[in-house]
Design an enzyme around this catalytic site. Structure first.
Site, PDB file in Angstrom:
ATOM      1  N   GLU A 276       0.811  -1.217   0.000  1.00 33.47           N
ATOM      2  CA  GLU A 276       0.000   0.000   0.000  1.00 33.47           C
ATOM      3  C   GLU A 276       0.845   1.267   0.000  1.00 33.47           C
ATOM      4  O   GLU A 276       0.533   2.240  -0.685  1.00 33.47           O
ATOM      5  CB  GLU A 276      -0.900  -0.026   1.237  1.00 33.47           C
ATOM      6  N   ASP A 277       1.931   1.288   0.793  1.00 37.32           N
ATOM      7  CA  ASP A 277       2.684   2.525   1.023  1.00 37.32           C
ATOM      8  C   ASP A 277       4.052   2.576   0.347  1.00 37.32           C
ATOM      9  O   ASP A 277       4.693   3.618   0.355  1.00 37.32           O
ATOM     10  CB  ASP A 277       2.901   2.730   2.537  1.00 37.32           C
TER      11      ASP A 277
END
Length: 718
Positions: free
Chosen positions: A76-77
């Site tokens: 996600e990051d």
């Protein structure tokens, strides 16, 4: 690897060396991926996944779960793909990480839609592997533990989501330890003032309670020892959130709640549990109707225990839970106990119930229309307050409180629900809308070819029943939809369509962008457009309809409906802008759910209402006696007695305070937000006028601060 050292020590206590080494490799990938990233608290980001993994290590989860927890944010990051993880760690770990990751590549129309779709994605991943939700719960728990670094509004939003979704999921899976921590942290961040007052109150009475608990514990131990029963007796303290819930939902008085003393008796066998029950019923008098046998009939999350409430000679109420050691372990850790205790309890009720719930989620996912509907139905199933009823063959069916025979029919099988025509409760014919109560025997009568009745939606409770009924209604044959739509529209009009001229009916079909009257009626019957909205437009005068049709006038200029409480329609007032009488307003018409009223300039409707047929102008009725909720926000200097003076002024002006929230703006100024009931804008203006002259009030304004057209600003400051 300074952050991994403590976790490594825990892992080495129960994992094999190779598995610890795999977890170390996962940590190195996470540390490299998050290099340079910081949390809102100022700590390196890597501290978060390590803390989440630590929570799972305390439950002795397997090494794959620990690895996935360490890397749960890298997709996600960071610039890491699922394929990268698959190549390094295998499919299982990659699937777990991907299951917890949010959908960041899709553009959603609203934040709510994005949250709902991410939730649906996570829940579906959970049905494939239960460990996905265990990682998410650990992730959420650490986020809650470090929530203080965020803005007050963000803290409250995350805390509310935790209390509404994640704590109930932990409860549904039987993980009591995590559920209690999430509830306590959610309570502290959503209602900080209530939490502080309650915590101090409990602290004050704790000394006296300790003596009473020790005395009762001694009496219980002596009686059980005399009977030759090997037991452990523990006086337990209720959590702050459970005390708060009891005060809010049942008792309402702190001292009444604190007069109830709770104990747990842990013994060796199931048979001993019932023998202990007999002994303590001889020691103290049981209160009728307060005994529950969750051993014979486990809760929906697999929880097992005997519960009884007793009255001592001095009149005190004593709650006692009686369970075996294995039941106690399962009550604390739920489905996580499979890894923690390695007892081979794959058929324990906690796991069986979890599998049944996951299967119901799969069925729900297949039938719901969108993510928001999915999350609403999951929420229904997360708050069960169980009712236990029997089939004619003696099988126990668990349903949420308020469930009806329709819910019972769908709980047995979808086909039974779809062909249900009647029911018998304890061998007596009863309406399908009858709320079920514990211990009843329910028999469903079916008929081949019969179909769900859309009216069932008004009393069906479970997500499975409501989803299947809606699914059927959406797929009705066109002529059935037309017939239903005509009935619904005539019900809203309170007269027959035959009373309208043909040109009026043609105009209304053009205005609503349907090719024919039958298509419009089918749209109403299928829930695509609200009958109340069509009825309003149809009863407007002919010239007005032409204006809407020609687009020569904006839709706001149609004659508005008068809002008169809930007369004839379901009326809800939007919490995003909290309209009160005197505000220019607009309503969103939701098929089957009534009117949701917003302030005219509310950002949530500004962009949409000119292009959306579901919006209709409305106006306040002339005489309204009700109170309407609004929020008032004050910036006040930090002085002694501020809150008391402000609340006194509001009370003297007949403002009904529902909730108070206090947050620090800086060292000298606090923000106080009041949720309160007022009669109208004039009433609110009078309260603001009185508050603005207080020396320690720096600013006072209505929240949210939306400027209506042609109205004076609802704010005074000095």
């Amino acid at each position: 690897m300074p952050y991994f050292a403590d976790l490594k020590n825990v892992l080495e206590s129960y994992l094999e060396p190779k598995q610890v080494a795999d977890a170390e490799r996962a940590y190195q990938v996470a540390e490299c991926a998050h290099d340079g990233q910081m949390r809102s608290s100022g700590d390196p980001y890597i501290t978060h996944p390590v803390a989440a993994a630590n929570i799972l290590a305390e439950l002795k989860l397997d090494h794959q779960t620990i690895m996935a927890a360490l890397m749960h944010d890298v997709i996600e990051d960071c610039d890491v793909t699922k394929q990268d993880l698959t190549e390094q760690f295998g499919d299982t770990v990659a699937d777990l990480v991907e299951g917890v990751s949010k959908l960041t590549q899709i553009d959603f129309q609203s934040k709510e839609e994005a949250q709902a779709e991410n939730f649906r994605k996570m829940m579906m991943a959970m049905t494939q592997d239960i460990r996905v939700i265990l990682i998410k719960l650990a992730d959420r728990l650490h986020n809650m533990q470090t929530l203080g670094a965020l803005r007050p509004d963000k803290r409250r939003r995350i805390a509310r989501e935790t209390l509404e979704i994640y704590a109930p999921i932990a409860n549904r899976l039987g993980i009591h330890r995590i559920k209690e921590q999430l509830e306590l942290l959610g309570f502290a961040n959503l209602y900080p003032l209530r939490y502080k007052i309650l915590k101090n109150s409990v602290k004050k009475v704790r000394g006296h309670r300790k003596e009473v608990v020790e005395r009762i514990t001694k009496q219980l131990r002596e009686r059980l020892n005399e009977s030759g029963l090997k037991c452990q007796v523990i006086g337990r303290e209720k959590s702050l959130y459970s005390i708060y819930k009891k005060m809010r939902d049942k008792v309402g008085n702190f001292h009444e709640v604190m007069d109830i003393y709770a104990f747990r008796v842990i013994t060796d066998t199931e048979d001993s549990c019932y023998r202990v029950l007999g002994q303590i019923h001889n020691l103290f008098k049981p209160i009728p109707g307060r005994f529950k046998d969750y051993i014979a009939i486990p809760k929906a999350n697999g929880y097992q225990s005997l519960h009884t409430v007793l009255r001592s000679k001095s009149g005190m109420h004593i709650e006692v839970q009686i369970r075996t050691e294995l039941m106690d372990q399962m009550a604390e850790h739920g489905v996580a106990a499979h890894w923690l205790y390695k007892t081979g309890t794959s058929h324990h009720p906690a796991e069986t119930k979890a599998r049944e719930w996951l299967q119901s989620l799969v069925e729900l996912q297949q039938n719901v229309g969108d993510s928001i509907e999915f999350i609403e139905n999951v929420k229904i199933d997360l708050y069960p307050d169980e009712v236990y009823v029997f089939t004619p063959k003696g099988k126990i069916i668990e349903l949420p409180k308020g469930a009806t025979p329709v819910d019972f029919a769908y709980a047995i099988h979808t086909d039974i629900g779809n062909t249900c025509i009647a029911c018998k409760i304890d061998k007596q014919f009863s309406p399908l809308s009858t709320p079920l109560v514990n211990g009843r025997t329910v028999e469903i009568i079916t008929a081949p070819g019969s179909r769900p009745n859309p009216a069932w939606l008004s009393y069906a409770v479970t997500g499975k029943a409501r989803t299947n009924i809606r699914n059927f209604v959406k797929n009705m044959r066109h002529d059935e939809a037309v017939h239903l739509g005509r009935r619904l529209l005539e019900q809203s009009l309170k007269k027959s369509l035959d009373e309208f001229r043909e040109d009026q009916l043609e105009q209304i079909t053009e205005v609503t962008r349907y090719s024919s009257l039958d298509d419009l009626l089918a749209g109403i019957g299928l829930g695509k457009i609200a009958s109340a909205l069509v009825a309003h437009r149809l009863t407007s005068d002919e010239a007005e309809i032409k204006e809407v049709k020609d687009k020569s006038q904006p839709s706001e200029e149609r004659s508005p409906l008068a809002i008169k409480g809930t007369e004839g329609l379901v009326i809800k007032y939007a919490k995003c802008c909290r309209p009160i009488p005197g505000d220019p307003i607009m309503a969103y018409v939701s098929p089957g759910r009534g009117f949701n009223v917003h302030r005219e300039n509310c950002p949530n409707i500004q962009r949409a209402h000119k292009q959306n047929d579901h919006y209709v102008p409305v106006q306040w009725a002339d005489e309204l006696e009700s109170e309407f909720a609004t929020e008032l926000r004050l910036h006040v200097f930090n002085q002694r007695g501020v809150l008391a003076q402000v609340t006194n002024i509001i009370a003297n002006q007949d403002g009904n305070i529902v909730n108070v929230d206090i947050n620090e703006l800086d060292g000298d100024v606090n923000i106080i937000t009041f949720l309160m009931g007022v009669k109208n804008r004039v009433h609110l203006a009078n309260i603001i006028k009185k508050l603005r002259v207080i020396p320690f009030v720096n600013k006072v304004y209505r929240y949210p601060d939306i400027q209506p057209k042609g109205h004076k600003r609802d704010e005074e400051s000095h």
